[in-house]
Design an enzyme around this catalytic site. Structure first.
Site, short mmCIF file in Angstrom:
data_model
loop_
_atom_site.label_atom_id
_atom_site.label_comp_id
_atom_site.label_asym_id
_atom_site.label_seq_id
_atom_site.Cartn_x
_atom_site.Cartn_y
_atom_site.Cartn_z
N CYS A 84 0.80 -1.23 0.00
CA CYS A 84 0.00 0.00 0.00
C CYS A 84 0.83 1.28 0.00
O CYS A 84 0.31 2.36 -0.27
CB CYS A 84 -0.96 0.00 1.18
SG CYS A 84 -2.13 -1.36 1.12
N HIS A 113 -3.27 7.60 1.87
CA HIS A 113 -3.65 6.26 1.44
C HIS A 113 -5.01 5.96 2.06
O HIS A 113 -5.29 6.31 3.20
CB HIS A 113 -2.61 5.25 1.91
CG HIS A 113 -3.06 3.83 1.76
ND1 HIS A 113 -3.58 3.36 0.57
CD2 HIS A 113 -3.12 2.80 2.64
CE1 HIS A 113 -3.91 2.09 0.73
NE2 HIS A 113 -3.66 1.72 1.97
N ASN A 125 -10.03 0.03 -0.22
CA ASN A 125 -8.57 0.15 -0.21
C ASN A 125 -8.01 -0.43 -1.52
O ASN A 125 -8.06 -1.64 -1.73
CB ASN A 125 -8.02 -0.61 1.01
CG ASN A 125 -6.51 -0.54 1.13
OD1 ASN A 125 -5.82 -0.12 0.21
ND2 ASN A 125 -6.01 -0.96 2.27
O1 UT7 Z 1 -3.68 -0.65 3.58
C1 UT7 Z 1 -2.75 -1.17 4.47
C2 UT7 Z 1 -2.96 -0.66 5.81
N1 UT7 Z 1 -4.13 -1.30 6.39
C3 UT7 Z 1 -4.78 -0.70 7.35
O2 UT7 Z 1 -4.45 0.41 7.70
C4 UT7 Z 1 -5.89 -1.44 8.02
C5 UT7 Z 1 -5.84 -1.15 9.48
N2 UT7 Z 1 -6.86 -1.85 10.27
C6 UT7 Z 1 -8.16 -1.57 10.17
O3 UT7 Z 1 -8.58 -0.79 9.37
C7 UT7 Z 1 -9.09 -2.23 11.17
O4 UT7 Z 1 -8.31 -2.89 12.15
C8 UT7 Z 1 -10.07 -3.23 10.55
C9 UT7 Z 1 -11.11 -2.46 9.74
C10 UT7 Z 1 -9.34 -4.19 9.65
C11 UT7 Z 1 -10.79 -4.00 11.63
O5 UT7 Z 1 -11.43 -3.13 12.53
P1 UT7 Z 1 -11.24 -3.30 14.10
O6 UT7 Z 1 -12.08 -2.29 14.73
O7 UT7 Z 1 -9.77 -3.23 14.39
O8 UT7 Z 1 -11.83 -4.72 14.36
P2 UT7 Z 1 -11.11 -6.05 14.91
O9 UT7 Z 1 -10.19 -6.60 13.88
O10 UT7 Z 1 -10.57 -5.78 16.25
O11 UT7 Z 1 -12.36 -7.00 15.02
C12 UT7 Z 1 -13.43 -6.74 15.91
C13 UT7 Z 1 -14.49 -7.79 15.73
C14 UT7 Z 1 -13.92 -9.20 15.77
O12 UT7 Z 1 -14.86 -10.02 16.43
P3 UT7 Z 1 -14.61 -10.42 17.96
O13 UT7 Z 1 -13.30 -11.14 17.96
O14 UT7 Z 1 -14.59 -9.13 18.72
O15 UT7 Z 1 -15.80 -11.29 18.25
C15 UT7 Z 1 -13.86 -9.60 14.33
O16 UT7 Z 1 -13.98 -11.00 14.13
O17 UT7 Z 1 -15.11 -7.67 14.44
C16 UT7 Z 1 -15.08 -8.92 13.77
N3 UT7 Z 1 -15.02 -8.68 12.33
C17 UT7 Z 1 -16.11 -8.49 11.59
N4 UT7 Z 1 -17.43 -8.48 11.89
C18 UT7 Z 1 -18.30 -8.25 10.89
C19 UT7 Z 1 -13.93 -8.60 11.55
N5 UT7 Z 1 -14.30 -8.36 10.29
C20 UT7 Z 1 -15.65 -8.29 10.28
C21 UT7 Z 1 -16.61 -8.06 9.28
N6 UT7 Z 1 -17.90 -8.04 9.63
N7 UT7 Z 1 -16.27 -7.83 7.99
#
Ligand code: UT7
Length: 321
Positions: free
Chosen positions: A121, A248, A278
């Site tokens: 990215c 980005h 993204n």
């Molecule tokens: O381009 C390269 C750079 N990339 C980035 O900058 C991405 C950086 N990270 C992010 O944008 C965020 O961390 C995400 C959008 C990927 C995830 O958001 P988050 O608020 O950090 O969520 P999380 O990964 O901590 O997940 C929270 C919950 C989890 O469930 P539990 O374990 O709390 O029960 C996940 O399993 O959300 C769940 N989850 C989803 N639920 C519904 C993860 N993906 C999904 C989904 N729909 N698509």
């Protein structure tokens, strides 16, 4: 031939973008891949509402060539003037020929050199940095700097934590060497820390993206904040000098945090993540293309670009349009 001159500036003379025809919103993607997710979750956590997906057989070089044509047209520059093509992509058509060499052939460019950069990215910021340095060193007078990705080909469509986040597309800028003046790339700032390679990577066996989202998020907020400071300090500029933040586009929350850090109102932060998702290396040049075409970014405006991605890699660039 090289003829280095400290007065050469690499000016962004044109921008162009290309997005594939198919558009899928969050509900459509969840339905197509039978994902346990919702529009509400995706919008709240990322800001993403829809993304474009490449057609079967449509390659990074196809989209890159379209974006490049648009950028050349906006710059009023003929393909015969192009000396260099640099494509940032993590999803090249194949290992070789490079996607850039394929773009060269598709555009009908008959001279110069072409190569790819693989920095996930952060690819566009790296490519801009390399192109800027080469033009300043006299290695050509006109470069196409392109980000092009078909991430849809490297996603695990059963992993709701990654597959809803990405989209396909390409963006390009024409960089033109000019003698002196105020316009052009002011500085670029590149970083990598390979010890964090495992939090955002393409699985060596499965060939698909794996990400520990929360960890990447944490690194993104701190590393982008520090590289933005580094860029401003290197030019003795204040955050109030920045007219546009073109970040980005990975997550609306990260983008808004950077906007707040710079004290910029939302209107001065270019946001496409809601419509493009993204697009990795393509996201910054796509956003530049949008904001120059709709009249937001004007000649003379100071634009700050920043990105973080797999590697980990991160970087920033300051340019006066
Ligand atoms: O381009 C390269 C750079 N990339 C980035 O900058 C991405 C950086 N990270 C992010 O944008 C965020 O961390 C995400 C959008 C990927 C995830 O958001 P988050 O608020 O950090 O969520 P999380 O990964 O901590 O997940 C929270 C919950 C989890 O469930 P539990 O374990 O709390 O029960 C996940 O399993 O959300 C769940 N989850 C989803 N639920 C519904 C993860 N993906 C999904 C989904 N729909 N698509």
């Amino acid at each position: 031939m090289t003829s280095s001159s400290p007065d050469i500036r690499a000016v962004i003379a044109g921008t162009g973008g290309y997005l594939p025809e198919e558009v899928l919103d969050n509900e459509a993607i969840a339905a197509r891949y039978n994902l346990d997710t919702s529009d509400a979750w995706i919008v709240e956590r990322t800001g993403i509402r829809r993304r474009h997906l490449a057609a079967p057989g449509q390659m990074a070089s196809d989209m890159a060539a379209e974006a490049a044509r648009a950028a050349l047209a906006q710059a009023g520059i003929d393909v015969s003037e192009v000396d260099a093509i640099i494509v940032a992509t993590a999803t090249p058509d194949s290992a070789f020929p490079s996607t850039a060499a394929r773009v060269q052939a598709k555009l009908g460019v008959k001279k110069g050199f072409a190569f790819d950069i693989s920095v996930a990215c952060t690819g566009f910021v790296y490519a801009l940095s390399v192109a800027n340095a080469m033009l300043k060193a006299g290695q050509g007078r006109c470069a196409l700097v392109i980000g092009a990705e078909v991430f849809s080909r490297i996603l695990d469509w059963t992993d709701r934590g990654t597959c809803v986040l990405f989209g396909d597309g390409a963006g390009a800028v024409v960089l033109k060497a000019e003698q002196g003046g105020e316009r052009g790339v002011l500085s670029t700032h590149l970083h990598a820390d390979g010890t964090h390679g495992d939090i955002l990577n393409v699985d060596e066996v499965a060939g698909v993206v794996r990400m520990t989202g929360r960890e990447v998020f944490r690194h993104a907020v701190s590393k982008l904040a520090s590289v933005v400071d580094e860029a401003l300090e290197a030019n003795a500029l204040d955050k109030s000098d920045v007219k546009w933040l073109v970040p980005h586009q990975a997550n609306r929350r990260i983008i808004e945090a950077m906007g707040r850090k710079l004290g910029l109102p939302a209107e001065q932060v270019v946001m496409t993540v809601d419509r493009h998702a993204n697009t990795s290396a393509a996201s910054i040049p796509l956003a530049l293309a949008e904001a120059t075409r709709d009249g937001r970014i004007q000649k003379g405006d100071l634009v700050l670009m920043e990105a973080i991605g797999g590697g980990l890699t991160w970087g920033a660039a300051l340019a006066r349009f």
